[in-house]
Design an enzyme around this catalytic site. Sequence first.
Site, PDB file in Angstrom:
ATOM      1  N   ASP A   1     -11.516  -7.237  10.273  1.00 53.35           N
ATOM      2  CA  ASP A   1     -10.354  -7.859  10.041  1.00 53.35           C
ATOM      3  C   ASP A   1      -9.115  -7.455  10.967  1.00 53.35           C
ATOM      4  OD1 ASP A   1     -10.296  -5.328   8.736  1.00 53.35           O
ATOM      5  OD2 ASP A   1      -9.762  -6.179   6.803  1.00 53.35           O
TER       6      ASP A   1
ATOM      7  N   ASP B   1     -10.621  -0.221   9.648  1.00 49.81           N
ATOM      8  CA  ASP B   1     -10.384  -1.318   9.029  1.00 49.81           C
ATOM      9  C   ASP B   1      -8.705  -1.835   9.442  1.00 49.81           C
ATOM     10  OD1 ASP B   1     -11.583  -3.202   6.777  1.00 49.81           O
ATOM     11  OD2 ASP B   1      -9.422  -2.987   6.423  1.00 49.81           O
TER      12      ASP B   1
ATOM     13  N   HIS C   1      -6.773  -2.514   7.091  1.00 54.17           N
ATOM     14  CA  HIS C   1      -5.984  -2.092   6.110  1.00 54.17           C
ATOM     15  C   HIS C   1      -5.871  -0.558   5.651  1.00 54.17           C
ATOM     16  CE1 HIS C   1      -7.030  -6.259   5.082  1.00 54.17           C
ATOM     17  NE2 HIS C   1      -5.911  -6.428   4.652  1.00 54.17           N
TER      18      HIS C   1
ATOM     19  N   HIS D   1     -10.853   0.667  -0.611  1.00 49.57           N
ATOM     20  CA  HIS D   1      -9.694   0.536  -1.348  1.00 49.57           C
ATOM     21  C   HIS D   1      -9.926   1.046  -2.885  1.00 49.57           C
ATOM     22  CE1 HIS D   1      -7.350  -1.539   1.560  1.00 49.57           C
ATOM     23  NE2 HIS D   1      -8.269  -2.374   1.699  1.00 49.57           N
TER      24      HIS D   1
END
Length: 332
Positions: free
Chosen positions: A276, A195, A197, A161
Site C-alpha cells: 500500500d 507497510d 500504515h 494492526h
Amino acid sequence: MKEFISVNNKHAAPYEFYAHGFEPNSEIPARVSEIERVLIEQKVGELIYPDKFSQVPRELLEKIHDPAYVAFILESAKREQREIPENKYRYPTSFPYRRSNRVPNNDVGALGYYSIDTYTPVHEDLTDAALVSASGAYSAAVDILHGGNTSYSIGRPPGHHAGYDYMGGYCYFNNAMVAVETLREKGKVAILDVDFHHGNGTHDILDMQRMIDVADPDLMFPYFSGKKRMFEKPECFNYPLPLGVTNEQYDAILQRTLRRINDFNPYSLVVSIGYDTYKDDPIGGFQLTTDYYERMARQIMELKKPTVFIQEGGYNVAAIGHNARSFIKGTE
Ligand code: SP5
Ligand code: ZN
C-alpha cells in the site's frame, strides 16, 4: 523461496464502514489470488497451500494475544448471535469508554470491546481464515527453524494492526508476531514493518510482553492496573513520513533503518511487507514504484539474516501481483 499462500476465499466482507457510509471493502480475496496468479504465470518460487501448513498452536496465539481475545475470535465469533443474524458480517459499533476495563457479557458489546474500528468485522467464516493466515506465518517461520533462509507468508487477513487484545485495520491475529514468537527460541529477532500504515498491533504486543504482574490484578487491589507497560519499552523506532514520498526519499529512511537493525544484530528478521506504499494504491499515499520493491528487498537481504516475510496491506489489485513479483526478485 517458499511462498505459503492462503487466499481464504470464504472470508470476504462485502463492505467497510468509513466516516460517513459504507464503501466496498478493500481487503478482498483477489489481493492474494492475484499475487498467486502472477507467481504461477512467471514460475516463481515454490507455492505451498494451506493443506500443507502446520497449524499454529493455540498456546502460541495465547502468548501474543490475551487468551480471552483468542477465545473471542475462535469461539464467540462463531457463537450463535442473539442480536445479529448469524450469516451477516458483524461490525463493532460500541467501544469501551476511556479507561474502561469491563468486558461486556453480550455480543454487540464484546465486538466493540475487542476492536478499535469499524473496518474489521466478524463472521463465522472469519475464524478459519484468521487461523489459516496465522498458520501460514507459523509455517513460514518453522521453515526457517528447519534451516530455510527466506520464506514468505502470502495470506489474508493481514495482522499488524491486531494488538494484544484487539482486532483492527482488517487484522485479527498478529501474523508477524506469530513468526517472531516462533523464531525466538533460536535467538534475538528483529521486526521491520514496511507497510504504509503504522503496525500499532505489533508495537502493542511488544509492549505487553514487557509487562510484569505485580500481584494478580484480577484478584487484588488495585484491580485494574499492574498488568501492562510498567517497564521500559522494547527498542522500537518509527519513522513517520509525509504523504507523497518518492523512492529516493523512502530509500534514505530504509537504509537508516537497516543500519539500526544491523547494529541490533538479531539472529533472524521478520518483515511486515505491505504494497500500500505503491504510487497507485487506493488507500495509501506514497509514490513507490513497482521496480522499487526489488531494490527494497535486495537491501533487506544484505543484512544476511534468515528472514520471514509476512504479507500485510496492498490494495491495488491490478498491481499487487507485479509488486510482489518485483519484491521476490530482490530476494533471489
Ligand atoms: C493491513 C492494512 O493495510 N490495513 C489498513 C487499514 C486501513 N483502514 C483505513 C481504510 C480507509 C479506507 N477508506 C478511505 C477511502 C476514501 N474514499
Ligand atoms: Zn497498510
